[in-house]
Design an enzyme around this catalytic site. Structure first.
Site, mmCIF file in Angstrom:
data_model
loop_
_atom_site.group_PDB
_atom_site.id
_atom_site.type_symbol
_atom_site.label_atom_id
_atom_site.label_comp_id
_atom_site.label_asym_id
_atom_site.label_seq_id
_atom_site.Cartn_x
_atom_site.Cartn_y
_atom_site.Cartn_z
ATOM 1 N N ARG A 34 6.098 -14.993 -77.536
ATOM 2 C CA ARG A 34 6.363 -13.944 -78.529
ATOM 3 C C ARG A 34 5.269 -13.928 -79.609
ATOM 4 N NH1 ARG A 34 7.277 -9.617 -80.750
ATOM 5 N NH2 ARG A 34 9.144 -9.171 -81.979
ATOM 6 N N ASP A 71 15.354 -4.780 -73.211
ATOM 7 C CA ASP A 71 16.259 -4.529 -74.337
ATOM 8 C C ASP A 71 17.003 -3.224 -74.106
ATOM 9 O OD1 ASP A 71 16.657 -5.773 -77.254
ATOM 10 O OD2 ASP A 71 16.955 -3.617 -77.343
HETATM 11 O O1 1CP Z 1 11.903 -10.619 -82.407
HETATM 12 C C1 1CP Z 1 12.193 -10.963 -81.262
HETATM 13 O O2 1CP Z 1 11.657 -11.903 -80.687
HETATM 14 C C2 1CP Z 1 13.143 -10.115 -80.502
HETATM 15 C C3 1CP Z 1 14.478 -10.689 -80.296
HETATM 16 C C4 1CP Z 1 15.118 -9.921 -79.151
HETATM 17 C C5 1CP Z 1 15.290 -10.376 -77.833
HETATM 18 C C6 1CP Z 1 14.913 -11.709 -77.288
HETATM 19 C C7 1CP Z 1 15.577 -8.589 -79.209
HETATM 20 C C8 1CP Z 1 15.556 -7.685 -80.383
HETATM 21 N N1 1CP Z 1 16.011 -8.241 -77.944
HETATM 22 C C9 1CP Z 1 15.872 -9.291 -77.085
HETATM 23 C C10 1CP Z 1 16.168 -9.286 -75.626
HETATM 24 C C11 1CP Z 1 17.453 -8.761 -75.158
HETATM 25 N N2 1CP Z 1 18.253 -7.878 -75.839
HETATM 26 C C12 1CP Z 1 18.047 -9.039 -73.902
HETATM 27 C C13 1CP Z 1 17.407 -9.813 -72.744
HETATM 28 C C14 1CP Z 1 17.359 -11.273 -72.907
HETATM 29 C C15 1CP Z 1 18.623 -12.057 -72.754
HETATM 30 O O3 1CP Z 1 19.734 -11.553 -72.929
HETATM 31 O O4 1CP Z 1 18.489 -13.226 -72.426
HETATM 32 C C16 1CP Z 1 19.275 -8.371 -73.879
HETATM 33 C C17 1CP Z 1 20.317 -8.395 -72.791
HETATM 34 C C18 1CP Z 1 19.391 -7.625 -75.090
HETATM 35 C C19 1CP Z 1 20.510 -6.741 -75.378
HETATM 36 C C20 1CP Z 1 20.644 -6.119 -76.719
HETATM 37 N N3 1CP Z 1 19.660 -5.679 -77.563
HETATM 38 C C21 1CP Z 1 21.898 -5.790 -77.321
HETATM 39 C C22 1CP Z 1 23.244 -6.002 -76.667
HETATM 40 C C23 1CP Z 1 23.726 -7.405 -76.792
HETATM 41 C C24 1CP Z 1 23.988 -7.894 -78.199
HETATM 42 O O5 1CP Z 1 23.300 -8.845 -78.583
HETATM 43 O O6 1CP Z 1 24.864 -7.360 -78.860
HETATM 44 C C25 1CP Z 1 21.629 -5.197 -78.565
HETATM 45 C C26 1CP Z 1 22.643 -4.679 -79.551
HETATM 46 C C27 1CP Z 1 20.216 -5.129 -78.698
HETATM 47 C C28 1CP Z 1 19.447 -4.569 -79.832
HETATM 48 C C29 1CP Z 1 18.590 -5.613 -80.424
HETATM 49 N N4 1CP Z 1 17.384 -5.977 -79.919
HETATM 50 C C30 1CP Z 1 16.847 -6.999 -80.656
HETATM 51 C C31 1CP Z 1 17.785 -7.323 -81.675
HETATM 52 C C32 1CP Z 1 17.574 -8.374 -82.730
HETATM 53 C C33 1CP Z 1 18.890 -6.473 -81.495
HETATM 54 C C34 1CP Z 1 20.213 -6.493 -82.273
HETATM 55 C C35 1CP Z 1 19.970 -5.987 -83.642
HETATM 56 C C36 1CP Z 1 21.193 -5.633 -84.418
HETATM 57 O O7 1CP Z 1 21.936 -6.543 -84.797
HETATM 58 O O8 1CP Z 1 21.388 -4.435 -84.664
#
Ligand code: 1CP
Length: 334
Positions: A34, A71
């Site tokens: 990252r 994502d």
């Molecule tokens: O800055 C970073 O390094 C990014 C962090 C990060 C990661 C590792 C984000 C940003 N997304 C992801 C990958 C991701 N997101 C995966 C694949 C990896 C895994 O699950 O092992 C998956 C399935 C998601 C799904 C996701 N993205 C959801 C649904 C699940 C949940 O956590 O509720 C949601 C709501 C998101 C949006 C999102 N993307 C990233 C963040 C920090 C967020 C949530 C933000 C928020 O709270 O509104």
């Protein structure tokens, strides 16, 4: 067939464990990649690196399933909105433009997300045949929250914005669901074994709108997966006692409990479905004794039914990977 698919398809009583956000910031090997890739969307579109990240938690913990590194916001990205991920903040999307949105087409959409499908394809080839590769989508409502910036804070939505745009929102939801079907189809064709549908913000849906924003769109996506004979797991986070109605109406193969749902209540009320997860990810900040005590609550509750061990939301960035390792071993030795 992998254990996860055996549980979901044949209701076998075998063991299976994976974690939401297992490929993410709590892993030093992820943080290294990252740091070298500042643009998160570009990272998700790099099939080779995305595949490597998806396999990191498998290499480290020998988990039963991999989830593809991507994502839910890659869909709004492919539909023309700019998506920016800022460290420790909610992702930001550029202003929604209805005309631009309606001008999208399926061919362009699939082309933009082609690197994601390539990542699935190469990861499936690299992954042990006994393990499942999980693909995912965000449910329409949860995507809408980000696309229209509907959230005031983590507990409230901007209801006036929602009510002001009622007709528009119906049309957006409808189109969005069609693109999600296509995204699911493309992921299945690329080699995905299971589809998880994340409705992370369904707890913010006004009660009178549950059918329109939650039950109907999730139902449509679950039915669509069934036409491919690929199991789906729904995560309607925050629905509380409406988990029961959700399950009765949507009929997914699996349902992921959030950490507010009592496992014994779920066992009694959620019928004809495989239960997954439930334990609060914050528990992993506590001592081993407390982690084991909490995990036991879930393992005991579901010991004589098909159950997939997981959490009630994603692994948190500050989680110690050693504690994750110990939890997996504790579950497997139980
Ligand atoms: O800055 C970073 O390094 C990014 C962090 C990060 C990661 C590792 C984000 C940003 N997304 C992801 C990958 C991701 N997101 C995966 C694949 C990896 C895994 O699950 O092992 C998956 C399935 C998601 C799904 C996701 N993205 C959801 C649904 C699940 C949940 O956590 O509720 C949601 C709501 C998101 C949006 C999102 N993307 C990233 C963040 C920090 C967020 C949530 C933000 C928020 O709270 O509104």
């Amino acid at each position: 067939m992998s254990n996860l698919n055996k549980i979901l398809k044949n209701k076998n009583l075998c063991k299976s464990v994976w974690f939401m956000r297992q490929a993410g910031r709590y892993l030093p090997e992820f943080r290294k990649i990252r740091n070298e890739n500042k643009n998160f969307v570009e990272l998700c579109l790099n099939s080779e690196i995305s595949s490597e990240i998806s396999l990191q938690p498998i290499k480290r913990f020998d988990l039963d399933s991999a989830i593809i590194f991507s994502d839910i916001l890659m869909v709004p990205y492919a539909l023309g909105q700019e998506v920016t991920f800022i460290k420790n903040k909610s992702p930001k999307l550029s202003e929604f433009n209805f005309k631009k949105f309606r001008n999208n087409n399926e061919k362009e959409f699939s082309k933009k997300l082609d690197p994601v499908y390539k990542a699935i394809n190469i990861t499936r080839k690299r992954l042990d045949i006994k393990k499942s590769l999980i693909s995912f989508v965000g449910a329409p409502w949860t995507l809408l929250i980000y696309m229209l910036d509907l959230k005031k804070d983590n507990n409230k939505i901007n209801t006036s914005k929602l009510n002001k745009n009622k007709l528009l929102i119906d049309q957006i939801l409808n189109d969005l669901t069609q693109y999600l079907r296509l995204h699911i189809k493309n992921q299945i064709n690329a080699g995905a074994d299971v589809v998880q549908i994340f409705d992370s913000w369904s707890g913010l849906i006004p009660n009178e709108n549950l059918t329109k924003f939650s039950y109907s769109p999730n139902s449509e996506l679950v039915k669509f997966c069934k036409t491919y004979n690929v199991p789906s797991i729904c995560f309607p986070k925050g629905l509380k006692e409406n988990y029961e109605t959700f399950n009765n109406l949507v009929k997914p193969d699996g349902i992921n409990l959030d950490y507010e749902i009592d496992p014994l209540w779920a066992k009694k009320k959620l019928k004809d479905v495989v239960i997954q997860g439930g334990m609060d990810p914050k528990v992993l900040y506590k001592s081993s004794i407390k982690i084991h005590r909490e995990a036991t609550k879930y393992i005991q509750a579901f010991k004589d039914t098909p159950y997939i061990f997981n959490l009630g939301h994603g692994l948190l960035p500050e989680t110690d990977p050693d504690k994750v390792d110990k939890l997996i071993k504790f579950y497997r030795n139980f």
